[in-house]
Design an enzyme around this catalytic site. Sequence first.
Site, PDB file in Angstrom:
ATOM      1  N   ASP A 237      46.180  31.598  31.140  1.00 37.72           N
ATOM      2  CA  ASP A 237      46.840  32.796  31.626  1.00 37.72           C
ATOM      3  C   ASP A 237      47.455  33.511  30.416  1.00 37.72           C
ATOM      4  O   ASP A 237      47.485  32.961  29.301  1.00 37.72           O
ATOM      5  CB  ASP A 237      47.894  32.464  32.693  1.00 37.72           C
ATOM      6  CG  ASP A 237      48.192  33.681  33.573  1.00 37.72           C
ATOM      7  OD1 ASP A 237      47.785  34.800  33.198  1.00 37.72           O
ATOM      8  OD2 ASP A 237      48.825  33.525  34.625  1.00 37.72           O
TER       9      ASP A 237
HETATM   10  C1  BGC Z   1      49.021  36.713  35.537  1.00 42.78           C
HETATM   11  C2  BGC Z   1      47.570  36.558  35.909  1.00 42.78           C
HETATM   12  C3  BGC Z   1      46.790  37.764  35.475  1.00 42.78           C
HETATM   13  C4  BGC Z   1      46.967  37.921  33.975  1.00 42.78           C
HETATM   14  C5  BGC Z   1      46.172  39.058  33.377  1.00 42.78           C
HETATM   15  C6  BGC Z   1      49.188  37.069  34.069  1.00 42.78           C
HETATM   16  O1  BGC Z   1      50.491  37.361  33.759  1.00 42.78           O
HETATM   17  O2  BGC Z   1      49.716  35.519  35.819  1.00 42.78           O
HETATM   18  O3  BGC Z   1      47.456  36.341  37.284  1.00 42.78           O
HETATM   19  O4  BGC Z   1      45.454  37.632  35.820  1.00 42.78           O
HETATM   20  O5  BGC Z   1      48.343  38.138  33.705  1.00 42.78           O
HETATM   21  O6  BGC Z   1      46.688  40.275  33.708  1.00 42.78           O
END
Ligand code: BGC
Length: 708
Positions: free
Chosen positions: A268
């Site tokens: 993530d």
């Molecule tokens: C979130 C994810 C997301 C990613 C990309 C993160 O902060 O937890 O769910 O896909 O950002 O935007």
Amino acid sequence: MTYSDKALIKEKVNSLLSKMTLNEKIGQLYQAPYFSDIVTGHSFDSSQTIKRIKGGMVGSILSVHDEDVIRKLQKTAVEESRLGIPLLFAFDVIHGYKTSFPINLALSNTWDETLVKKIAKAIAYETSHRGLHLTFSPMLDLVRDPRWGRVMESNGEDPYLSSILGKAYIEGYQQNDLSNSDSVAACAKHFIGYGHVEAGREYNTVDISKRVLYNMYLPQFKTAINANVSMIMTSFNTVFDVPATANKTLLKDILRDELKFKGVTISDYTSTEEIINHKIADDLKDVAKQCFNAGLDHEMVSESYIQHLNELVQEKTVSENDINESVKRMLSLKYELGLFDKPYAYLYENSNQYLLNESTVKLAREAAEKSIVMLKNDQILPISKDKKIVLCGPYVDSKDVIGEWAALCKKDDVTSIKEAFINSNYSNMNDETKDNVKNADIILMALGEPGSHAGEGNSKANIYLDKTQKEYFDSIRKINPNIVLIVFAGRPLIISHYHQYAKAILYAYQPGMETGNAIYNLVTGKVSPSAKLTMTLPYHEGQIPIYYNHYNTGRPYDEKRPKYRYNTRYIDCPNEPLYPFGYGLSYGNIKYLDFEIDKQIFKKYDKLSIKVTVENDNQYAVDEIVQCYIEAITYSVSRPVNELKSFKRVTFKPFEKKIIEFELSIEDFRAFNLNMEWTAEHRKYKVKVGPNSRDLISKKIEVVDEVS
Ligand code: BGC
């Protein structure tokens, strides 16, 4: 190229890999940011990105949605890097790209996998026609704590329902053919346990037992893998005290060895370098070593891989063979998407023509109608057109009903409730003067929380409607108690006070651009409500976490002795939620008359046939979501008091009686036992059916399985 061309893809990947330098390989494991307006953590300097693309040091790009920028970056990769490997563009398209559908938690209230699949297909169409290849969806986190802002992205609190809907999203996005330029690759997230954050506080610690992990959190991912999901994203939290992003047990032992996941794993946003804050790693080099060796293929925005993997290979603490395997997974995905043959296939002239199509907007309305739950109706709904009504409350003309993670969906496209009434020429609508309120037959009041109160980084400790709205509600009800209340929120709120006084309640969550039209159709009876809750609505904040599939206790609550001190209970609040999982009303009068099961003893390889007689005893045509649960009466470990195993959304004509059939297999009775064997122990179980997880009728059965 389709899934059936696996052998050809393998050949092409191996041939390309043999031409790549170690640095170019490492580049494929990096997802770079590029001047995006969407950041969900600290921002990165993306001025290096173009240079890195030219040097073959970037594999994919995060959150760029401007087509000209996508074209420019892709051209740089294809025409100016040594090997011309195309980039993969990934974006969070969670409940709509331009056409806004209800937030995912609301969508799950439809219990309609066919509809969800159609929606995912429509979302993929808009997304893919704007140059994007992958969406970071579906979010499969099981949620039990409404304080956590991200409940809005989930399918609720049940692993079975979440599995069914998760599969529908994946099939809709990927269409079993990634090379089809109307499809996008899916990324299931967040692996794993993120929804279990302590106290519902975003990014907080997760402490979970192995059995709960396996029984509650893994089934969704198992189903997603069987549905060929392309990518899986790790979560921010720890599991068994190790951050998921650097957790070998999760990424290798469970994901690869047990669940046989063949796709790409991605971290993530900065979750790799965050293992320093988790006190697991010393510095960025240590981060790269630990995350990569734990089994993480692709790093999102952090730079530990591009800065340190080469050095770690030279030092022999990371193996180049392992890097090859990760790169192969990434290249295979690009081949499957057809990017090598047509790197610009997803970019079109005048692409706006592909957005907000009539049929897609129609689907958004159907979804909104099927996702809004009627919690209460004291014979006040539907409203007949001769009724004098007053529309009021801060959300009655509000467009803040799209919810977070809205991609390019805009409030301007939303029809508010008031606009829908005006557009439909509802003649008996009056302004909110004191006299009109007093003389109205019905007060249609819309209250809620802003969209920005849910989603990532928006945990709340207080999940009541704010004081001003409560005072407003009370002031109106004292003048006229005939209130139909509509609640907009990104989570279950505590609405006990309103439940006591409103004559009817529609819990709408955030239904998207068709909010007004859907609510108009529902309250005027053009369509009957049919949605059912997929997350328990607590009676009081202090009950959280509260969910239907909890264990029994050694001192269960006894309805006959509610005040008995030494049973599990509160002295100041009921144990029961305000509304249980699976609950929702329609305009029909649905009666569960009887049910039969065809066996007393049920053995492995048998099928258990269940027949339920359900009647709609009035003049409205409605859909009813018929639910089937099991309960292990005893087992070697505690199991939930009820476990959802099947459901059917059934349409009833006026006064129609139907026999609804379910079929269960031995798999439906299995769970991890004391020895962590996946089995249905030879014991007595109950099979239950009903309209929600509380009001069930049951029959006993003996089940015989062997340890498999
Ligand atoms: C979130 C994810 C997301 C990613 C990309 C993160 O902060 O937890 O769910 O896909 O950002 O935007």
